[in-house]
Design an enzyme around this catalytic site. Structure first.
Site, PDB file in Angstrom:
ATOM      1  N   LYS A  13       0.911  -1.249   0.048  1.00 38.50           N
ATOM      2  CA  LYS A  13       0.095  -0.186   0.025  1.00 38.50           C
ATOM      3  C   LYS A  13       0.977   1.553   0.014  1.00 38.50           C
ATOM      4  CE  LYS A  13       1.455   1.659   3.560  1.00 38.50           C
ATOM      5  NZ  LYS A  13       2.204   1.492   4.878  1.00 38.50           N
ATOM      6  N   ASN A  55      13.057 -13.384   0.921  1.00 38.38           N
ATOM      7  CA  ASN A  55      13.657 -11.852   0.964  1.00 38.38           C
ATOM      8  C   ASN A  55      14.229 -11.369   2.023  1.00 38.38           C
ATOM      9  OD1 ASN A  55      10.267 -11.895   0.067  1.00 38.38           O
ATOM     10  ND2 ASN A  55      11.689 -10.582  -1.434  1.00 38.38           N
ATOM     11  N   GLY A 140      10.579  -3.145   4.755  1.00 45.40           N
ATOM     12  CA  GLY A 140      10.869  -2.281   5.686  1.00 45.40           C
ATOM     13  C   GLY A 140      11.142  -0.818   5.004  1.00 45.40           C
ATOM     14  N   ALA A 141      10.220  -0.520   3.924  1.00 43.21           N
ATOM     15  CA  ALA A 141      10.349   0.760   3.040  1.00 43.21           C
ATOM     16  C   ALA A 141       9.186   1.665   3.251  1.00 43.21           C
ATOM     17  CB  ALA A 141      10.742   0.526   1.718  1.00 43.21           C
ATOM     18  N   GLY A 142       8.340   1.049   3.930  1.00 42.95           N
ATOM     19  CA  GLY A 142       6.880   2.174   4.006  1.00 42.95           C
ATOM     20  C   GLY A 142       5.675   1.835   3.182  1.00 42.95           C
ATOM     21  N   LEU A 143       6.274   0.701   2.219  1.00 39.80           N
ATOM     22  CA  LEU A 143       4.827   0.298   1.167  1.00 39.80           C
ATOM     23  C   LEU A 143       4.126  -0.955   1.917  1.00 39.80           C
ATOM     24  CD1 LEU A 143       6.877   0.222  -2.035  1.00 39.80           C
ATOM     25  CD2 LEU A 143       5.550   2.080  -0.824  1.00 39.80           C
ATOM     26  N   SER A 145       5.121  -3.832   3.644  1.00 38.37           N
ATOM     27  CA  SER A 145       5.462  -5.080   3.518  1.00 38.37           C
ATOM     28  C   SER A 145       5.155  -6.180   4.532  1.00 38.37           C
ATOM     29  CB  SER A 145       6.855  -5.382   3.180  1.00 38.37           C
ATOM     30  OG  SER A 145       7.657  -5.370   4.366  1.00 38.37           O
ATOM     31  N   SER A 146       5.018  -5.614   5.918  1.00 38.32           N
ATOM     32  CA  SER A 146       4.619  -6.317   7.185  1.00 38.32           C
ATOM     33  C   SER A 146       3.010  -6.613   6.800  1.00 38.32           C
ATOM     34  CB  SER A 146       4.810  -5.443   8.341  1.00 38.32           C
ATOM     35  OG  SER A 146       4.182  -4.472   8.506  1.00 38.32           O
ATOM     36  N   ASP A 204      -2.745  -0.621   7.257  1.00 40.99           N
ATOM     37  CA  ASP A 204      -1.921  -1.363   6.223  1.00 40.99           C
ATOM     38  C   ASP A 204      -2.564  -2.770   6.143  1.00 40.99           C
ATOM     39  OD1 ASP A 204      -0.269   0.579   6.476  1.00 40.99           O
ATOM     40  OD2 ASP A 204       1.555  -0.221   7.016  1.00 40.99           O
TER      41      ASP A 204
HETATM   42  N1  LIG Z   1       8.556 -10.910   2.299  1.00 40.96           N
HETATM   43  C1  LIG Z   1       8.930 -10.785   3.584  1.00 40.96           C
HETATM   44  N2  LIG Z   1       9.385 -12.100   4.157  1.00 40.96           N
HETATM   45  C2  LIG Z   1       9.547 -11.912   5.445  1.00 40.96           C
HETATM   46  N3  LIG Z   1       8.949 -11.138   6.502  1.00 40.96           N
HETATM   47  C3  LIG Z   1       8.532  -9.947   5.933  1.00 40.96           C
HETATM   48  C4  LIG Z   1       8.607  -9.841   4.676  1.00 40.96           C
HETATM   49  N4  LIG Z   1       7.935  -8.586   4.251  1.00 40.96           N
HETATM   50  C5  LIG Z   1       7.963  -8.036   5.626  1.00 40.96           C
HETATM   51  N5  LIG Z   1       8.110  -8.752   6.457  1.00 40.96           N
HETATM   52  C6  LIG Z   1       8.493  -8.627   7.833  1.00 40.96           C
HETATM   53  O1  LIG Z   1       7.921  -7.174   8.249  1.00 40.96           O
HETATM   54  C7  LIG Z   1       9.056  -6.343   8.484  1.00 40.96           C
HETATM   55  C8  LIG Z   1       8.953  -4.863   7.883  1.00 40.96           C
HETATM   56  O2  LIG Z   1       7.954  -4.152   8.370  1.00 40.96           O
HETATM   57  P1  LIG Z   1       7.776  -2.630   8.631  1.00 40.96           P
HETATM   58  O3  LIG Z   1       8.831  -2.157   9.528  1.00 40.96           O
HETATM   59  O4  LIG Z   1       6.560  -2.247   8.960  1.00 40.96           O
HETATM   60  O5  LIG Z   1       8.115  -2.129   7.149  1.00 40.96           O
HETATM   61  P2  LIG Z   1       6.929  -1.922   5.796  1.00 40.96           P
HETATM   62  O6  LIG Z   1       6.996  -0.530   5.423  1.00 40.96           O
HETATM   63  O7  LIG Z   1       7.475  -2.593   4.833  1.00 40.96           O
HETATM   64  O8  LIG Z   1       5.850  -2.797   6.496  1.00 40.96           O
HETATM   65  C9  LIG Z   1      10.233  -7.292   8.235  1.00 40.96           C
HETATM   66  O9  LIG Z   1      11.152  -6.714   9.479  1.00 40.96           O
HETATM   67  C10 LIG Z   1       9.929  -8.482   8.472  1.00 40.96           C
HETATM   68  O10 LIG Z   1       9.697  -9.104   9.813  1.00 40.96           O
HETATM   69  C1  LIG Z   2       3.271   5.000  10.491  1.00 40.58           C
HETATM   70  C2  LIG Z   2       1.944   4.052  10.359  1.00 40.58           C
HETATM   71  O1  LIG Z   2       0.911   4.855   9.847  1.00 40.58           O
HETATM   72  C3  LIG Z   2       2.119   3.423   8.813  1.00 40.58           C
HETATM   73  C4  LIG Z   2       3.343   2.396   8.707  1.00 40.58           C
HETATM   74  O2  LIG Z   2       3.441   1.886   7.421  1.00 40.58           O
HETATM   75  P1  LIG Z   2       4.711   1.044   6.908  1.00 40.58           P
HETATM   76  O3  LIG Z   2       4.866  -0.109   7.988  1.00 40.58           O
HETATM   77  O4  LIG Z   2       5.708   2.057   7.044  1.00 40.58           O
HETATM   78  O5  LIG Z   2       4.666   0.775   5.368  1.00 40.58           O
HETATM   79  C5  LIG Z   2       1.520   3.032  11.135  1.00 40.58           C
HETATM   80  C6  LIG Z   2       0.255   2.262  11.216  1.00 40.58           C
HETATM   81  O6  LIG Z   2      -0.678   3.000  10.557  1.00 40.58           O
HETATM   82  O7  LIG Z   2       0.412   1.505  12.051  1.00 40.58           O
HETATM   83 MG   LIG Z   3       4.662  -2.318   8.162  1.00 37.50          MG
END
Ligand SMILES: Nc1ncnc2c1ncn2[C@@H]1O[C@H](COP(=O)(O)OP(=O)(O)O)[C@@H](O)[C@H]1O
Ligand SMILES: C[C@@](O)(CCOP(=O)(O)O)CC(=O)O
Ligand SMILES: [Mg+2]
Length: 397
Positions: A13, A55, A140-143, A145-146, A204
């Site tokens: 997202k 990944n 872990g880039a804000g899109l 992925s978690s 998210d």
């Molecule tokens: N493809 C993946 N495989 C395993 N874990 C993932 C994957 N994508 C995300 N994660 C988990 O989500 C975490 C990143 O989450 P977060 O800091 O919220 O960043 P984002 O903005 O990408 O959501 C990673 O440290 C990992 O634990």
């Molecule tokens: C900063 C926040 O608003 C969004 C976080 O998104 P991401 O994990 O950086 O993709 C936190 C949340 O809504 O839980």
């Molecule tokens: Mg996240």
């Protein structure tokens, strides 16, 4: 216990407005991306639970008897829970060897997998299975992925446990669940997000579950069906950051300076509401330059607010400066502190301008691409509907 094999996927997202403020009960507008996370769940007879996360270079496996010991005594079936089971989390942390609360990428991913797996199967026989995940999203880039990861885990494990059906019929390539099942997937994905984010708003995982564009306020999700087609440039500054750390940083700032920070959050809320109003007008009346002027101003104001919240980064300043030199407006998206930003392209923005801007940003060391938004939420796939390169990775294990 018999579990059926399945492939599922969920989108990442972009938050247009409202990141961080949404954690504190304000409105956020978010939209799904055409980048997805894919998961394959395969039933096995090895008596082992295997997790392959290429990944993040994580490949682990346990015998089900080892996992059985983690489950607290007198454990009931957790069909739908809003809060984490603190005792299970404590035991899991002990099991994977994290007791100080500092969770790295690998530990967070494993903890959220084991938490959902044990919560869904803990009251009965633990199934032997292999779960492999591959994502097109940067981690872990804000899109989100978690969230995409948590939504995939929730959907696949809920299907495996029989709590929801596998919606795919023989003749389908992809299929989605009914509203009630999506709600269950979303609530389990939220548990995964709680482990990874600490205190997530839930926006998210809602986008990962439902897809499209939505307005999110205090857990209430309103899909926005009438939205104009927006052209957006996504830039990954590649500066690593952790959502959990940044969310905690904003909370500290609000606690330290409540009278200063509360109006900032209120202003972000007003930005999201104004943006929503403009987007809706753009679908009911002819789109004018003035609509875009307002959208651009909102982006600029919000980016200043996010800097005030302490989630900016010099790489994000560079993004804003470089795009502004071409007349384009950018803001960070997601938790900030590095990671990704979005740049709004106007309908009349010439492709040569887009190309030179992309090149300028690549010259800064960033990844940059024009994206399409509004893709479908969580889906089950037949292997035929999974891209060949993704299938190859998932089937490798
Ligand atoms: N493809 C993946 N495989 C395993 N874990 C993932 C994957 N994508 C995300 N994660 C988990 O989500 C975490 C990143 O989450 P977060 O800091 O919220 O960043 P984002 O903005 O990408 O959501 C990673 O440290 C990992 O634990
Ligand atoms: C900063 C926040 O608003 C969004 C976080 O998104 P991401 O994990 O950086 O993709 C936190 C949340 O809504 O839980
Ligand atoms: Mg996240």
């Amino acid at each position: 216990m018999e579990v059926s094999d399945c492939y599922v996927s969920a989108p990442g997202k972009a938050i247009l407005h409202g990141e961080h403020a949404v954690v504190h009960g304000k409105v956020a507008l978010a939209v799904s991306l055409n980048l997805r996370t894919y998961l394959r769940l395969k039933a096995t007879t090895t008596g082992r639970v295997c997790v392959n996360l290429p990944n993040i270079d994580t490949f682990l496996s346990w015998h089900v008897s080892e996992l059985r010991h983690i489950i607290p005594h007198s454990y009931g079936k957790h069909e739908e829970v809003k809060r984490l089971d603190a005792e299970l989390v404590r035991r899991l942390r002990e099991f994977i060897g994290v007791t100080n609360g500092n969770l790295d990428t690998c530990n967070m991913a494993i903890l959220s997998f084991l938490y959902i797996y044990l919560s869904l199967f803990g009251s009965g026989e633990l199934p032997s299975l292999t779960v492999s995940v591959w994502s097109e999203l940067p981690t872990g880039a804000g899109l989100g992925s978690s969230a995409a990861y948590s939504v995939c885990l929730a959907a696949a494990l809920l299907c495996a446990s029989g709590a929801i059906p596998t919606p795919l019929k023989e003749w389908d390539h992809t299929a989605r669940w009914c509203q009630e099942d999506l709600e269950l997937i979303n609530s389990w994905a939220f548990q995964g997000e709680m482990i990874i984010h600490g205190n997530p708003s839930g926006v998210d995982n809602a986008v990962g579950t439902w897809g499209g564009m939505l307005r999110f306020l205090a857990g209430k999700i309103i899909p926005l069906s009438r939205v104009p087609l927006l052209r957006i440039l996504l830039t990954n500054t590649k500066v690593p950051r952790s959502t959990k750390v940044l969310v905690a940083r904003v909370k500290d700032k609000i606690n330290k300076f409540p009278a200063i920070m509360t109006p900032v959050l209120d202003s972000v809320d007003a930005i999201s509401c104004t943006c929503e109003k403009v987007l809706s007008e753009m679908t009911s009346e002819p789109i004018t330059g003035e609509h875009y002027n307002i959208l651009e101003e909102l982006i600029d104001i919000n980016q200043h607010h996010l800097n005030v919240m302490g989630v900016g980064h010099s790489a994000l300043d560079t993004l804003c400066r470089v795009t502004m030199a071409r007349g384009l407006h950018s803001k960070l998206t997601g938790a900030g502190g590095g990671g990704c930003g979005i740049t709004l392209l106007r309908p009349e923005t010439d492709s040569s301008v887009v190309q030179t801007t992309v090149q300028d940003l690549k010259d800064c060391g960033f990844d940059c691409w024009e994206t399409s938004i509004g893709g479908p939420g969580v889906q089950q796939h037949s292997p035929l509907s999974v891209k060949e390169e993704v299938l190859e990775i998932l089937n490798h294990y």
